[in-house]
Design a protein around this motif. Structure first.
Motif, PDB file in Angstrom:
ATOM      1  N   LEU A  82       0.822  -1.213   0.000  1.00 57.94           N
ATOM      2  CA  LEU A  82       0.000   0.000   0.000  1.00 57.94           C
ATOM      3  C   LEU A  82       0.856   1.263   0.000  1.00 57.94           C
ATOM      4  N   ARG A  83       1.964   1.242   0.716  1.00 58.72           N
ATOM      5  CA  ARG A  83       2.870   2.399   0.707  1.00 58.72           C
ATOM      6  C   ARG A  83       3.489   2.587  -0.671  1.00 58.72           C
ATOM      7  N   CYS A  84       3.916   1.470  -1.254  1.00 57.09           N
ATOM      8  CA  CYS A  84       4.530   1.520  -2.583  1.00 57.09           C
ATOM      9  C   CYS A  84       3.525   2.000  -3.622  1.00 57.09           C
ATOM     10  N   ALA A  85       2.275   1.552  -3.504  1.00 59.14           N
ATOM     11  CA  ALA A  85       1.242   1.924  -4.470  1.00 59.14           C
ATOM     12  C   ALA A  85       0.990   3.429  -4.477  1.00 59.14           C
ATOM     13  N   ALA A  86       1.257   4.073  -3.349  1.00 56.42           N
ATOM     14  CA  ALA A  86       1.067   5.526  -3.276  1.00 56.42           C
ATOM     15  C   ALA A  86       2.030   6.269  -4.192  1.00 56.42           C
ATOM     16  N   TRP A  87       3.134   5.622  -4.553  1.00 53.96           N
ATOM     17  CA  TRP A  87       4.090   6.248  -5.472  1.00 53.96           C
ATOM     18  C   TRP A  87       3.681   6.079  -6.932  1.00 53.96           C
ATOM     19  N   CYS A  88       2.680   5.248  -7.186  1.00 50.97           N
ATOM     20  CA  CYS A  88       2.328   4.867  -8.564  1.00 50.97           C
ATOM     21  C   CYS A  88       0.880   5.254  -8.847  1.00 50.97           C
ATOM     22  N   PRO A  89       0.600   6.498  -9.103  1.00 51.69           N
ATOM     23  CA  PRO A  89      -0.794   6.948  -9.247  1.00 51.69           C
ATOM     24  C   PRO A  89      -1.529   6.374 -10.440  1.00 51.69           C
ATOM     25  N   GLY A  90      -0.790   5.867 -11.456  1.00 46.28           N
ATOM     26  CA  GLY A  90      -1.442   5.333 -12.648  1.00 46.28           C
ATOM     27  C   GLY A  90      -1.254   3.842 -12.829  1.00 46.28           C
ATOM     28  N   LEU A  91      -0.949   3.128 -11.743  1.00 41.45           N
ATOM     29  CA  LEU A  91      -0.649   1.700 -11.830  1.00 41.45           C
ATOM     30  C   LEU A  91      -1.861   0.911 -12.329  1.00 41.45           C
ATOM     31  N   GLU A  92      -1.621   0.017 -13.314  1.00 40.75           N
ATOM     32  CA  GLU A  92      -2.693  -0.798 -13.892  1.00 40.75           C
ATOM     33  C   GLU A  92      -2.530  -2.283 -13.619  1.00 40.75           C
ATOM     34  N   GLY A 141      -5.345  -4.702   5.286  1.00 39.51           N
ATOM     35  CA  GLY A 141      -5.974  -3.387   5.265  1.00 39.51           C
ATOM     36  C   GLY A 141      -6.652  -3.127   3.941  1.00 39.51           C
ATOM     37  N   ARG A 142      -7.711  -2.334   3.972  1.00 41.19           N
ATOM     38  CA  ARG A 142      -8.470  -2.014   2.762  1.00 41.19           C
ATOM     39  C   ARG A 142      -7.794  -0.867   2.010  1.00 41.19           C
ATOM     40  N   PRO A 143      -7.489  -1.042   0.715  1.00 42.64           N
ATOM     41  CA  PRO A 143      -6.916   0.074  -0.051  1.00 42.64           C
ATOM     42  C   PRO A 143      -7.991   1.145  -0.265  1.00 42.64           C
ATOM     43  N   THR A 144      -7.721   2.328   0.203  1.00 45.16           N
ATOM     44  CA  THR A 144      -8.716   3.398   0.059  1.00 45.16           C
ATOM     45  C   THR A 144      -8.281   4.411  -0.998  1.00 45.16           C
ATOM     46  N   ASP A 145      -7.139   5.025  -0.772  1.00 39.33           N
ATOM     47  CA  ASP A 145      -6.672   6.048  -1.719  1.00 39.33           C
ATOM     48  C   ASP A 145      -5.657   5.508  -2.706  1.00 39.33           C
ATOM     49  N   VAL A 146      -5.363   4.206  -2.651  1.00 37.94           N
ATOM     50  CA  VAL A 146      -4.360   3.612  -3.553  1.00 37.94           C
ATOM     51  C   VAL A 146      -4.976   2.424  -4.286  1.00 37.94           C
ATOM     52  N   LEU A 147      -4.291   1.979  -5.344  1.00 34.88           N
ATOM     53  CA  LEU A 147      -4.719   0.833  -6.171  1.00 34.88           C
ATOM     54  C   LEU A 147      -6.065   1.073  -6.858  1.00 34.88           C
TER      55      LEU A 147
END
Length: 527
Positions: free
Chosen positions: A222-232, A245-251
């Motif tokens: 989840l921390r890493c995903a915060a660096w990747c705003p366009g991850l597909e 944990g539930r991803p809220t602002d990421v993924l």
């Protein structure tokens, strides 16, 4: 590396004779003279002990034979990113004429150069690189600041799997210089997460991130995903992940998520990712799952979970109950399913029957185990399902008149689509319910009359053939029986229920059941 040790070697990734390890200790190991490195091997069978020597614990390993002591000069601490690229991708020195001395003029002064053309070729080659594969190239660091951006500004796809990267900081230093980076594979690196605050913009163009066998935790994901705003696409295979944990602002942009071979994931954890809005493909192979349930949706209803999920992969699990597939019918967007090598779907003599049951259970499915479900196959599967459980339906309160149906809750739970199939094809008639369990192999044998309309001297033959038998195999059997080449045979059939209507069996790869051939039908053979 020399025998001189520096304090920062602890935690570094190293390579020794083709095997990777992590440095856990650096110093003296009495009574042995000189400096030593204590390493924990990725492959525990490579080691000899758990980090102890003659009763003294120098470091700890997760495996009792995961550790070794090695002299520093035997260890490869790796190379930087740009050097690895040059070693793999830069042209060799050109032919002799490229290396000869040349005269160029700088200002008004003539200057002699050597290998000028070769240098220009190398620089041109690096600047054009868009895809780089450095798997197992002992890359351990980014190198000098800015040199990657200057030499390779156009790189978009990088494979850095199975290298010696030990810190996300080094990955970030590399990625920060690759502003067009779209695909990054870091599998089989053991990466320590940075202690500082989350970065922004570093992976701004990244669409695909592969982190298989990296030991990453869900919190780090989840921390890493915060660096990747366009991850597909995100691949997390074999990390012992527990979704905590539930991803809220990421993924929120992820379309494909691979959680294969994470044996600690259970059904309840999947609920935490069930509301990712764009998730279209979910790969859950080999996680040990046996059941799934969508508690927000009743019988015949659709769930609000996984709203965009189109393709689900659950190969190599413990699925042994048909209720699993009944629940999948609740997924509103599901179109493709792969469920190979489960207790309920093992490849055996009943494989075709199992396939038909799954098709009948999931109404919106278009592809099963990468094989397209054609309309005729769906119709056959649903009609056979309707017949197979007709007696059970009747005993549970089913009636030809829908207004008089009083079906038990138990039947509706076990067969949630049955009522829909009755509306689609009509309730089963009594004459259809004589044959029980048509999916069982012993009841798949069809008793057929074999006639030869153009050969009046041929006697009518009665033969039992499996419903799963392909037209091609039927022709092969008839060819041997009649001594007629397979290529000359033309097959069709007619049903006593619809006399005069002849249906051609044109596709050699399809089965008799595919064409809805039933008991007492007549197979017509011409040549």
């Amino acid at each position: 590396m020399s025998d001189t040790l520096t304090p920062d070697v602890i935690g570094r990734r190293v390579e020794v004779n083709g095997e990777n390890a992590t440095v856990r200790f650096a110093g003296v190991v009495p009574p042995l003279a000189g400096p030593w490195l204590g390493v924990e091997w990725d492959n525990p069978e490579r080691g000899k002990h758990d980090g102890s020597h003659e009763g003294t614990v120098y470091f700890k390993c997760r495996h009792p034979t995961g550790g070794s002591f090695i002299r520093p000069n035997k260890v490869n601490f790796g190379t930087d990113f740009l050097t690895a690229i040059k070693n793999r991708y830069v042209l060799e020195d050109g032919p002799e004429e490229d290396r000869k001395e040349q005269i160029v003029t700088l200002g008004n002064k003539p200057v002699e150069t050597v290998g000028f053309d070769s240098l220009m070729k190398q620089q041109s080659q690096l600047s054009k690189l868009q895809e780089v594969s450095l798997r197992n190239c002992a890359v351990s660091c980014a190198g000098e600041k800015g040199e990657v951006a200057e030499a390779c500004p156009n790189i978009r796809r990088v494979d850095l799997s199975k290298n010696l990267l030990s810190s996300w900081d080094e990955v970030i230093h590399i990625a920060d210089q690759l502003r067009h980076l779209e695909v990054l594979n870091l599998s089989e690196n053991k990466l320590k997460f940075p202690s500082g605050s989350a970065l922004t913009g570093t992976f701004s163009a990244l669409k695909v991130l592969v982190l298989n066998q990296t030991g990453i935790t869900w919190a780090e994901v989840l921390r890493c995903a915060a660096w990747c705003p366009g991850l597909e696409e995100l691949y997390l295979e074999s990390n012992n992940i527990v979704i905590s944990g539930r991803p809220t602002d990421v993924l929120q942009t992820v379309k494909l998520l691979d959680l294969s071979s994470n044996q600690l994931i259970d059904e309840n954890q999947l609920y935490l990712i069930a509301h990712l809005p764009r998730l279209e493909q979910l790969i859950l192979s080999d996680i040990g799952i046996s059941s799934i349930h969508f508690p927000d949706a009743g019988i015949g209803c659709k769930t609000s979970m996984f709203p965009s999920l189109q393709y689900l992969v659950v190969n190599d699990n413990q699925i042994s109950q048909w209720s699993f597939f009944n629940e999948l019918d609740k997924l509103p967007s599901l179109r493709a399913l792969s469920c190979l090598r489960n207790p309920l779907t093992k490849e055996d003599k009943e494989a075709n029957a199992t396939r038909q049951l799954i098709i009948a259970s999931i109404g919106q499915l278009k592809t099963l185990n990468k094989c397209e479900i054609l309309p005729k196959e769906r119709q056959t599967a649903e009609l056979d399902y309707r017949k197979a459980f007709g007696n059970e339906w009747k005993q549970a309160g089913g009636h030809q008149d829908p207004d008089k149906n009083r079906l038990s809750e138990e039947f509706l739970t076990a067969h949630p689509r049955y009522q829909f199939l009755c509306l689609k094809y009509g309730a089963p008639e009594d004459w259809e319910l004589k044959t029980q369990q048509p999916f069982m192999l012993k009841n798949q044998l069809l008793t057929l009359k074999i006639k030869y309309p153009d050969q009046l001297d041929q006697k009518v033959l009665e033969k039992q053939l499996p419903g799963s038998m392909t037209i091609q195999k039927v022709k092969g059997w008839l060819s041997r029986l009649l001594k007629v080449p397979v290529s000359d045979l033309l097959l069709s059939y007619e049903s006593p229920k619809e006399p005069g209507i002849e249906i051609k069996l044109e596709n050699d790869l399809q089965s008799l059941r595919f064409y809805s051939v039933e008991n007492e039908d007549c197979l017509l053979v011409r040549w």
